[in-house]
Scaffold this motif. Structure first.
Motif, mmCIF file in Angstrom:
data_model
loop_
_atom_site.group_PDB
_atom_site.id
_atom_site.type_symbol
_atom_site.label_atom_id
_atom_site.label_comp_id
_atom_site.label_asym_id
_atom_site.label_seq_id
_atom_site.Cartn_x
_atom_site.Cartn_y
_atom_site.Cartn_z
ATOM 1 N N GLY A 206 -11.175 6.877 -10.079
ATOM 2 C CA GLY A 206 -9.840 6.313 -10.008
ATOM 3 C C GLY A 206 -8.861 7.461 -9.831
ATOM 4 O O GLY A 206 -8.999 8.500 -10.483
ATOM 5 N N LEU A 207 -7.898 7.314 -8.924
ATOM 6 C CA LEU A 207 -6.902 8.372 -8.700
ATOM 7 C C LEU A 207 -5.512 7.779 -8.907
ATOM 8 O O LEU A 207 -5.147 6.806 -8.241
ATOM 9 C CB LEU A 207 -7.036 8.918 -7.276
ATOM 10 N N LEU A 208 -4.773 8.326 -9.863
ATOM 11 C CA LEU A 208 -3.386 7.887 -10.074
ATOM 12 C C LEU A 208 -2.491 9.062 -9.710
ATOM 13 O O LEU A 208 -2.530 10.100 -10.352
ATOM 14 C CB LEU A 208 -3.179 7.460 -11.529
ATOM 15 N N PHE A 209 -1.757 8.887 -8.622
ATOM 16 C CA PHE A 209 -0.974 9.984 -8.059
ATOM 17 C C PHE A 209 0.505 9.714 -8.319
ATOM 18 O O PHE A 209 1.060 8.716 -7.875
ATOM 19 C CB PHE A 209 -1.246 10.081 -6.561
ATOM 20 N N ILE A 210 1.139 10.615 -9.060
ATOM 21 C CA ILE A 210 2.547 10.459 -9.414
ATOM 22 C C ILE A 210 3.420 11.178 -8.388
ATOM 23 O O ILE A 210 3.159 12.344 -8.061
ATOM 24 C CB ILE A 210 2.789 11.054 -10.820
ATOM 25 N N THR A 211 4.425 10.495 -7.889
ATOM 26 C CA THR A 211 5.300 11.116 -6.903
ATOM 27 C C THR A 211 6.672 10.441 -6.910
ATOM 28 O O THR A 211 6.818 9.329 -7.419
ATOM 29 C CB THR A 211 4.686 11.011 -5.479
ATOM 30 N N HIS A 212 7.685 11.133 -6.351
ATOM 31 C CA HIS A 212 8.971 10.460 -6.181
ATOM 32 C C HIS A 212 9.182 10.129 -4.708
ATOM 33 O O HIS A 212 10.223 9.616 -4.333
ATOM 34 C CB HIS A 212 10.112 11.359 -6.698
ATOM 35 N N ASP A 213 8.172 10.379 -3.882
ATOM 36 C CA ASP A 213 8.305 10.265 -2.433
ATOM 37 C C ASP A 213 7.427 9.125 -1.904
ATOM 38 O O ASP A 213 6.203 9.171 -1.998
ATOM 39 C CB ASP A 213 7.872 11.609 -1.818
ATOM 40 N N PHE A 214 8.073 8.108 -1.334
ATOM 41 C CA PHE A 214 7.319 6.961 -0.826
ATOM 42 C C PHE A 214 6.347 7.332 0.293
ATOM 43 O O PHE A 214 5.317 6.692 0.465
ATOM 44 C CB PHE A 214 8.279 5.874 -0.316
ATOM 45 N N ARG A 215 6.693 8.377 1.052
ATOM 46 C CA ARG A 215 5.782 8.756 2.145
ATOM 47 C C ARG A 215 4.487 9.325 1.569
ATOM 48 O O ARG A 215 3.401 9.037 2.055
ATOM 49 C CB ARG A 215 6.461 9.756 3.082
ATOM 50 N N VAL A 216 4.608 10.089 0.493
ATOM 51 C CA VAL A 216 3.414 10.603 -0.186
ATOM 52 C C VAL A 216 2.634 9.439 -0.790
ATOM 53 O O VAL A 216 1.412 9.354 -0.680
ATOM 54 C CB VAL A 216 3.806 11.625 -1.285
ATOM 55 N N ALA A 217 3.372 8.511 -1.402
ATOM 56 C CA ALA A 217 2.720 7.348 -2.028
ATOM 57 C C ALA A 217 1.906 6.574 -1.002
ATOM 58 O O ALA A 217 0.765 6.183 -1.238
ATOM 59 C CB ALA A 217 3.768 6.434 -2.654
ATOM 60 N N ARG A 218 2.486 6.380 0.164
ATOM 61 C CA ARG A 218 1.772 5.621 1.181
ATOM 62 C C ARG A 218 0.539 6.368 1.657
ATOM 63 O O ARG A 218 -0.514 5.781 1.890
ATOM 64 C CB ARG A 218 2.673 5.334 2.375
ATOM 65 N N TYR A 219 0.664 7.682 1.805
ATOM 66 C CA TYR A 219 -0.465 8.478 2.286
ATOM 67 C C TYR A 219 -1.629 8.411 1.298
ATOM 68 O O TYR A 219 -2.789 8.268 1.667
ATOM 69 C CB TYR A 219 -0.028 9.926 2.504
ATOM 70 N N ILE A 220 -1.309 8.514 0.027
ATOM 71 C CA ILE A 220 -2.352 8.497 -1.000
ATOM 72 C C ILE A 220 -2.957 7.107 -1.155
ATOM 73 O O ILE A 220 -4.169 6.936 -1.231
ATOM 74 C CB ILE A 220 -1.775 8.970 -2.359
ATOM 75 N N ALA A 221 -2.092 6.107 -1.183
ATOM 76 C CA ALA A 221 -2.562 4.755 -1.527
ATOM 77 C C ALA A 221 -2.689 3.869 -0.292
ATOM 78 O O ALA A 221 -2.343 2.696 -0.323
ATOM 79 C CB ALA A 221 -1.599 4.123 -2.536
ATOM 80 N N GLN A 222 -3.226 4.433 0.796
ATOM 81 C CA GLN A 222 -3.318 3.660 2.033
ATOM 82 C C GLN A 222 -4.023 2.320 1.838
ATOM 83 O O GLN A 222 -3.586 1.300 2.323
ATOM 84 C CB GLN A 222 -4.054 4.459 3.100
ATOM 85 N N ASN A 223 -5.144 2.354 1.133
ATOM 86 C CA ASN A 223 -5.831 1.082 0.857
ATOM 87 C C ASN A 223 -5.771 0.778 -0.626
ATOM 88 O O ASN A 223 -6.615 0.068 -1.151
ATOM 89 C CB ASN A 223 -7.295 1.169 1.306
#
Ligand SMILES: Nc1ncnc2c1ncn2[C@@H]1O[C@H](COP(=O)(O)OP(=O)(O)OP(=O)(O)O)[C@@H](O)[C@H]1O
Ligand code: SF4
Ligand SMILES: [Mg+2]
Length: 335
Positions: A206-223
């Motif tokens: 499981g990977l929980l990636f914390i960010t303030h950037d939606f572009r990073v969020a989308r890249y990490i959580a593509q599926n």
């Protein structure tokens, strides 16, 4: 699966004023619910100070919650060692934002890996060096270039990769990455994120990636899943394409409208308006977002909206008027 139920964390800090000092209580995490499947990628997005790092540190067992519970496959965190035979540090590992904070600056890279491998009996003594080399190669580092160096002799990108590899020494089931690429040069970020995703996919972490950037969020959580945090709570959560394509919470909508890359919306919905910028100390009653929300009414100020599934199967929103405020965004424009 990790289940977080009604998790809260308050900090009390001394505040100096004209007539002496007084105590100020900050509610960093506020009755937060979250489920995290074994191989799920979750991107937690929110502004500075909304409690993301506090949540990450609690999940990694580094600080205790003030209230609420965390369970691993229905076993409370405090009983995982006795019932499952593994300490919590081998369940969840944290990759912090600042690699310097995670590694001892006066020890060479080789010795940073030896101790956790031997301490947790992850590998026989004769195999330790081989294992360290495997771990470094896994994050794209050439072992002979880094093993006998001190952390300050590495570049920022190399240091962050070392921290990722070191988290893997204990073979955890879940990884929390707290703004793990924000201190790294932009050109190196994609490479580190790709390694994190690859390692997590291959090992079914499981990977929980914390960010303030939606572009990073989308890249990490593509599926995977995006969870949007505001003042210590998750206010919207769901499959990433669903959140990015049909944001329902006014806060998510406002954050997305501020991302320049999302300019090509199919519908320019009047509702996507700037936030009113004053963050109030959120009281016990009402929606925490009411002081900034252009749509707040009396109901919002009096009753706190629970996080509720509004779009089957798993798009949840904490807003009284979520369903009447859906927005369609042209997903092809999000990159
Ligand atoms: N040890 C602490 N003592 C007192 N207050 C704290 C402590 N840690 C965090 N806080 C407060 O709790 C709130 C949430 O902090 P946190 O670091 O979790 O936010 P964050 O979302 O990670 O912010 P950022 O994006 O800036 O890293 C903030 O108001 C912060 O000042
Ligand atoms: S519940 Fe009311 S104040 Fe809160 S986000 Fe929804 S419309 Fe805005
Ligand atoms: Mg933080």
């Amino acid at each position: 699966m990790i289940a977080v139920k009604q998790l809260s964390k308050t900090f009390t800090a001394k505040k100096k004023g004209g007539s002496g000092s007084s105590a100020q209580t900050v509610r960093a995490v506020d009755a937060l619910d979250l489920t995290w499947e074994k191989d799920e990628f979750i991107a937690v997005v929110g502004e500075s100070g909304c409690g993301k790092s506090t949540l990450g540190r609690i999940l990694a067992g580094l600080i205790p919650p003030s209230q609420g519970s965390i369970e691993l496959d229905n076993v409370p965190m405090s009983q995982v060692l006795s019932q499952r035979g593994r300490p919590w540090s081998r369940v969840v590992q944290l990759i912090p934002q600042d690699p310097y904070a995670a590694i001892n600056p006066v020890r060479k890279i080789r010795s940073l890996f030896r101790d956790p491998l031997l301490y947790h009996h992850r590998v026989a003594k004769s195999q330790v060096d081989l294992r360290i080399e495997e771990l470094l190669a896994m994050v794209g580092l050439d072992p002979k270039n880094v093993l006998d160096k001190y952390p300050h002799q590495l570049s920022g990108g190399q240091r962050q990769r070392v921290v990722v590899a070191r988290a893997m020494t204990v073979d955890p089931g879940y990884l929390v990455a707290d703004e793990a690429v924000s201190m790294v040069d932009v050109s190196l970020r994609i490479g580190i994120m790709d390694h994190l995703k690859k390692i997590s996919t291959e090992r079914q972490l499981g990977l929980l990636f914390i960010t303030h950037d939606f572009r990073v969020a989308r890249y990490i959580a593509q599926n995977g899943t995006i969870a949007v945090m505001y003042l210590g709570r998750v206010v919207e959560q769901g499959p990433s394409e669903e959140i990015l394509g049909h944001p329902m919470h006014p806060y998510t909508q406002a954050l997305l409208s501020a991302v320049p890359i999302l300019e090509g919306r199919e519908e320019r919905v009047n509702d996507v308006v700037p936030l009113r910028y004053e963050v109030s100390a959120h009281g016990e009653r009402g929606c925490a977002f009411a002081s900034r929300c252009p749509f707040a009414d009396q109901t919002c100020r009096e009753t706190s909206p629970p996080l509720t599934i509004v779009q089957a199967p798993d798009h949840s929103v904490a807003c009284h008027y979520a369903e009447s405020r859906s927005v369609v965004i042209d997903r092809s424009q999000i990159s």
